[in-house]
Structure formats: C-alpha cells, structure tokens
Design a protein around this motif. Structure first.
Motif, short mmCIF file in Angstrom:
data_model
loop_
_atom_site.label_atom_id
_atom_site.label_comp_id
_atom_site.label_asym_id
_atom_site.label_seq_id
_atom_site.Cartn_x
_atom_site.Cartn_y
_atom_site.Cartn_z
N GLY A 73 -28.61 11.13 -19.05
CA GLY A 73 -26.95 11.82 -19.59
C GLY A 73 -26.57 11.92 -18.54
O GLY A 73 -25.28 12.39 -18.36
N THR A 74 -26.99 12.67 -16.84
CA THR A 74 -26.09 13.06 -16.04
C THR A 74 -24.93 12.42 -15.50
O THR A 74 -23.74 12.63 -14.42
CB THR A 74 -27.17 13.82 -15.09
OG1 THR A 74 -27.47 12.90 -14.89
CG2 THR A 74 -27.91 15.11 -15.94
N PRO A 205 -24.81 22.52 -8.30
CA PRO A 205 -24.17 22.67 -9.42
C PRO A 205 -23.30 23.51 -9.92
O PRO A 205 -22.81 24.54 -8.62
CB PRO A 205 -24.79 21.89 -10.88
CG PRO A 205 -26.32 22.29 -10.45
CD PRO A 205 -26.53 22.62 -9.00
N SER A 206 -22.33 23.36 -10.16
CA SER A 206 -20.80 25.05 -10.25
C SER A 206 -21.57 25.62 -10.88
O SER A 206 -21.27 27.10 -10.15
CB SER A 206 -19.85 24.32 -10.85
OG SER A 206 -20.12 23.72 -12.57
N LEU A 207 -22.69 25.85 -11.97
CA LEU A 207 -23.48 27.56 -12.15
C LEU A 207 -24.10 28.08 -11.31
O LEU A 207 -24.84 29.26 -11.44
CB LEU A 207 -23.99 26.83 -13.76
CG LEU A 207 -23.34 26.78 -15.37
CD1 LEU A 207 -24.29 26.54 -16.07
CD2 LEU A 207 -22.99 27.66 -15.36
N ALA A 258 -25.13 19.19 -19.90
CA ALA A 258 -25.55 19.94 -19.22
C ALA A 258 -25.42 19.85 -17.63
O ALA A 258 -24.89 20.46 -17.54
CB ALA A 258 -26.96 19.66 -18.35
N ALA A 259 -24.68 18.52 -17.08
CA ALA A 259 -23.94 17.83 -16.02
C ALA A 259 -22.39 18.29 -16.32
O ALA A 259 -21.96 18.61 -15.54
CB ALA A 259 -24.66 16.43 -15.86
N SER A 260 -22.30 18.22 -17.62
CA SER A 260 -20.68 18.14 -17.62
C SER A 260 -20.78 20.37 -17.31
O SER A 260 -19.15 20.64 -17.30
CB SER A 260 -20.04 18.22 -19.21
OG SER A 260 -20.49 17.21 -19.64
N LEU A 261 -21.55 20.72 -17.88
CA LEU A 261 -21.17 21.86 -17.84
C LEU A 261 -21.86 22.59 -16.49
O LEU A 261 -21.60 24.64 -16.20
CB LEU A 261 -22.31 23.18 -18.30
CG LEU A 261 -21.91 23.12 -20.30
CD1 LEU A 261 -22.85 23.91 -21.47
CD2 LEU A 261 -20.33 23.26 -20.88
N PHE A 263 -25.19 22.77 -14.62
CA PHE A 263 -26.39 23.12 -14.90
C PHE A 263 -27.23 22.51 -14.18
O PHE A 263 -27.96 22.42 -13.70
CB PHE A 263 -26.91 23.89 -16.19
CG PHE A 263 -28.13 23.90 -16.76
CD1 PHE A 263 -28.48 25.54 -16.65
CD2 PHE A 263 -29.65 22.97 -16.67
CE1 PHE A 263 -29.41 25.97 -16.29
CE2 PHE A 263 -30.59 23.18 -16.94
CZ PHE A 263 -30.98 24.40 -16.30
N LEU A 264 -27.15 21.03 -14.60
CA LEU A 264 -27.45 19.81 -13.89
C LEU A 264 -26.81 19.16 -12.75
O LEU A 264 -25.06 18.41 -13.11
CB LEU A 264 -28.44 18.42 -14.46
CG LEU A 264 -29.33 19.40 -15.02
CD1 LEU A 264 -30.15 18.42 -16.87
CD2 LEU A 264 -30.72 18.98 -14.62
N GLU A 265 -26.76 19.16 -11.75
CA GLU A 265 -26.50 17.48 -10.95
C GLU A 265 -25.91 16.26 -11.55
O GLU A 265 -27.02 16.10 -12.22
CB GLU A 265 -26.58 17.51 -9.25
CG GLU A 265 -27.88 18.04 -8.95
CD GLU A 265 -29.25 18.60 -9.26
OE1 GLU A 265 -28.95 19.78 -7.86
OE2 GLU A 265 -29.07 19.10 -10.11
N ARG A 266 -24.97 15.20 -10.67
CA ARG A 266 -25.34 14.13 -10.92
C ARG A 266 -26.31 13.41 -10.71
O ARG A 266 -26.79 13.69 -9.51
CB ARG A 266 -23.71 13.35 -10.59
CG ARG A 266 -22.39 14.09 -11.35
CD ARG A 266 -22.73 13.27 -12.88
NE ARG A 266 -21.06 13.90 -13.05
CZ ARG A 266 -21.11 14.38 -14.53
NH1 ARG A 266 -22.29 13.12 -15.15
NH2 ARG A 266 -19.66 15.09 -14.44
N HIS A 267 -27.04 12.93 -11.26
CA HIS A 267 -28.78 12.09 -10.65
C HIS A 267 -29.62 13.19 -10.11
O HIS A 267 -29.72 12.81 -9.03
CB HIS A 267 -28.04 11.21 -9.89
CG HIS A 267 -28.91 10.02 -9.77
ND1 HIS A 267 -30.35 9.76 -10.43
CD2 HIS A 267 -28.55 8.28 -9.64
CE1 HIS A 267 -30.30 8.62 -10.62
NE2 HIS A 267 -29.71 7.55 -9.92
N PRO A 268 -30.28 13.97 -11.11
CA PRO A 268 -30.81 15.39 -10.23
C PRO A 268 -32.16 14.60 -10.27
O PRO A 268 -32.73 14.70 -8.71
CB PRO A 268 -30.97 15.99 -11.37
CG PRO A 268 -30.47 15.19 -12.86
CD PRO A 268 -30.13 14.23 -12.71
N LEU A 269 -33.05 13.93 -10.86
CA LEU A 269 -34.22 12.97 -10.39
C LEU A 269 -34.03 12.01 -8.85
O LEU A 269 -35.22 12.12 -8.44
CB LEU A 269 -34.80 12.11 -11.40
CG LEU A 269 -35.63 12.27 -12.11
CD1 LEU A 269 -35.88 11.62 -13.30
CD2 LEU A 269 -37.00 13.04 -11.85
#
Length: 408
Positions: A73-74, A205-207, A258-261, A263-269
């Motif tokens: 999803g991210t 990530p921004s948050l 979560a990525a849009s907000l 909370f998660l970066e792109r490709h966190p894994l």
C-alpha cells in the motif's frame, strides 16, 4: 530432519529457481523451477511439514502477509496514477476481460468453486494465490488449494513471451517514428523514482519529522507497519457482523492512507531490511501448499489450468485492445499493459528493460523507449497484481461454498 538442514534445502531450491530464471532471461519462471523441485522433494524424501520445520509455520507466514501487504500500500503514488490514467483504464479493462471470459468458459466446463478460486490468481500474484489457497483449504477443497498455486506458478509461461513479443513490436514502432522525427519525447519517466529519492533525502516520514533520524530504527519501522496491520485486522473484525472484508484488503488500503498521512515511508520493509526475508517466507509458504499435491491431482488439474489461462489471455486481449483503441493507445502497448496481471513486479520491470536493451544500444533511443514503455508497465502491474487482485481475492474467498466437487 533438523531445522537447519530443512532451511538449507529450501533455500537451495529458491536459489536454483533464480539461477535458471537469470540464465534464460526470465523465459523460464523461477517459480516454475521451484515448484517442480518442491514436488520432487515431497514425492521422495521431504517431510510434508518441511517448511514449518525450517521455521516458517502458518502463523509466521500470515505475519509476513500482513507486513508485505501494508508495504504494498505504501508504494502507491497518487501523482503517478493521475499521470497514467490511460494505463489504469487499460489495466482495469484487461482485468474485466479476465473475469468475464473466465466466468463464461468456467460456467461451461467447471463448477462455481473452481471459477472463484481461479480468477484472483489470474489477475494477480503471490498474495492473491495464497488467500485463495488458504480459503480453499479451510473449505475442505485441497484440489482447489493446489489449483490456486499452480495457476500462479504456470501463468508466466504465457505472460513472459507474449509481453516480450508485444513490447518489441511497440519498441520498433516508436523507434521508427523517432527516426522519422515524428515522435514526441516523453520527458517525465516516472514520479516513483522521484518519490524514492525524496524518501532517501528525508529518512523520517512527515508525521515524525521532528524526531531525529537516528531514532528511526528497524524496530520503529516494524512497529509502525504492525500497528497499521493491527488496525486493518481490528476494523475487519468490527465489520464482521455487517460485512465480511478480508483484513488483507484493509491492509492494502490502510497502507496507502498511512503513507499519504506520513505515518509510514515508501517501501518501509525495504528500509527496515525485512523485505527479502518476508518474501522468502511467503514463497516457502506458497510452495508448502504443494505438499498436498499428488501426481493424480496434478493430472486432474491440467485441463482447467490450460483452459483458464488461455481464457484469461483472450479476455485481456479483447478488452484491452478495445479500450486502447478508444484511448488512442496502440494494441501492442495496451495488450502488454494488460498482460502484467500475469506476473507483476519485478517481472514487468525486467522484461521491459530486456526488450529495450535488445532493441537498441543508443542511450538516447533507450531513454525514448524507457520513458514510453516502463511507467505504464510498472503502473499496470501495480494496479492488477498489487491492488485489484488483493481486493478481488478478499471478496471472492468469502464466496467459496463448501466441499463441492472441485473439478468435474
């Protein structure tokens, strides 16, 4: 069999699959080689629970699924999807073609459960195949559980060469126009690359921008992915009295949010160093389903396998070419975009680059072909394999209706 011996044997199989795929330039899919070796192992000296013995029991594999689908999803780039709106429509039309033709043909020859189990793996990849195999197993339909995996393993045999042929025709058409001076160069290759670069420059990530980057450890990344997965599971449970939604579908949606907000970066894994391990675990889990496959069962599955894969290709061709013509996209490019449903990433990336390198050695010509073919191929694979197939599997797994005769 000791745990580490089991793990070594399984990793040898996965590696041999990669070696054969690399040597044949992906014309022989790695998953096919792995499936054959797993079957030979199960039919000879492998214990039926070798994957669990190696350290990947079902509960661990399910954990990997939660992590990987949130990670999927991210990867969604809203800007890229807007730019590639024609690609999205063509990809969706190909999926509609798969569903329509598979239902028509399936209704003529097979029962409802067979049709339901076949469609999501045809539209997608490993995750949808696992969801359908798991659903078929829980419904007491071992033949169909194996069928879902066999479709995933075999469909690349048609998808890879067809895509290569179509992209070569498209590439020659583009180069001819480029040499005639009638081709408009597409400068914006892909916003995904820009997003990746931006993520690398801003490790938090921004948050969490005010938190020092040194605190963004692997544990913190895993924690945030797990929180998103837990929220998806919780919402799925809360909605159960009203509507049954697979938590994996919600994982995908929540990963996008979560990525849009921020909370998660792109490709966190990948950033946490867990992507390769999670994929390895899921690959072993999907081949574990073959422990139930007998030679007689495979013989029974050959006919529906061929019929459904050919039906999917015909459906994709008809619908994608029609929509491509309306959108003024060549039939070769439109069909190539639709075919990404049979394999997804990274095969779409590998095949496209392989075709480009075969067509030209000139850097400028490579840039022209890359800017024209790579973004739609990546987005097409993302839409079908990553998004739609997971949603379809989450919906259709609930439509399996008990132990009917799996194959007529």
């Amino acid at each position: 069999m000791p745990q580490m011996l089991a793990l070594v044997l399984l990793l040898i199989i996965l590696y041999l699959g990669d070696v054969v795929s690399t040597r044949t330039k992906a014309w022989v899919p790695s998953v096919f080689i792995c499936a054959v070796l797993f079957l030979l192992g199960y039919w000879t000296f492998f214990p039926t629970d070798i994957v669990a013995r190696a350290g990947i029991p079902n509960v661990v594999a399910v954990m990997f699924m939660y992590l990987l689908i949130v990670n999927m999803g991210t990867l969604l780039s809203i800007n890229e999807l807007i730019l590639q709106w024609k690609t999205i429509l063509i990809s969706l039309s190909g999926i509609v073609g798969i569903i329509v033709i598979a239902i028509i043909v399936g209704y003529l020859f097979f029962d409802l459960n067979t049709i339901i189990v076949a469609i999501p793996p045809l539209v997608g990849g490993i995750v949808s195949a696992i969801i359908m195999a798991k659903g078929a197993t829980e419904a007491g339909l071992p033949d169909l559980a194996v069928f879902a995996i066999i479709i995933y393993v075999m469909q690349g045999f048609i998808g890879y060469p067809l895509t290569s042929i179509m992209l070569k025709k498209e590439g020659r058409r583009v180069l001819k126009k480029y040499h005639e001076g009638t081709w408009v160069v597409e400068k914006d290759v892909t916003t995904m690359d820009k997003q990746t670069a931006t993520t690398d420059e801003n490790p938090m990530p921004s948050l969490f921008a005010k938190i020092p980057a040194s605190y963004n450890s692997s544990y913190f990344i895993f924690l945030r992915i797990a929180i998103v997965g837990f929220l998806a599971y919780s919402v799925s449970e809360v909605l159960k009295p009203v509507v049954s939604i697979s938590p994996f579908v919600l994982c995908l949606l929540f990963g996008v949010v979560a990525a849009s907000l921020g909370f998660l970066e792109r490709h966190p894994l990948k950033k946490a160093g867990g992507f390769g391990l999670a994929v390895m675990g899921l690959m072993l889990f999907i081949f574990d389903t073959l422990s139930r496959a007998t030679p007689d069962m495979l013989i029974r599955l050959i006919t529906p396998l061929i019929i459904f894969i050919l039906s999917a290709v015909i459906g994709m061709f008809i619908f994608s070419v029609i929509v491509g013509k309306v959108l003024k996209v060549s039939k070769e490019m439109a069909f190539s975009i639709a075919l990404t449903a049979l394999y997804g990433f990274p095969a779409d990336y590998i095949i496209t680059n392989e075709v480009i390198n075969n067509l030209t050695k000139d850097p400028k010509e490579k840039e022209v072909l890359t800017s024209h073919m790579l973004p739609p191929m990546l987005i097409g694979g993302f839409i079908s394999v990553t998004m739609v197939s997971v949603v379809l599997a989450g919906i259709m797994v609930n439509m399996i209706v008990g132990p009917l005769t799996p194959i007529k």
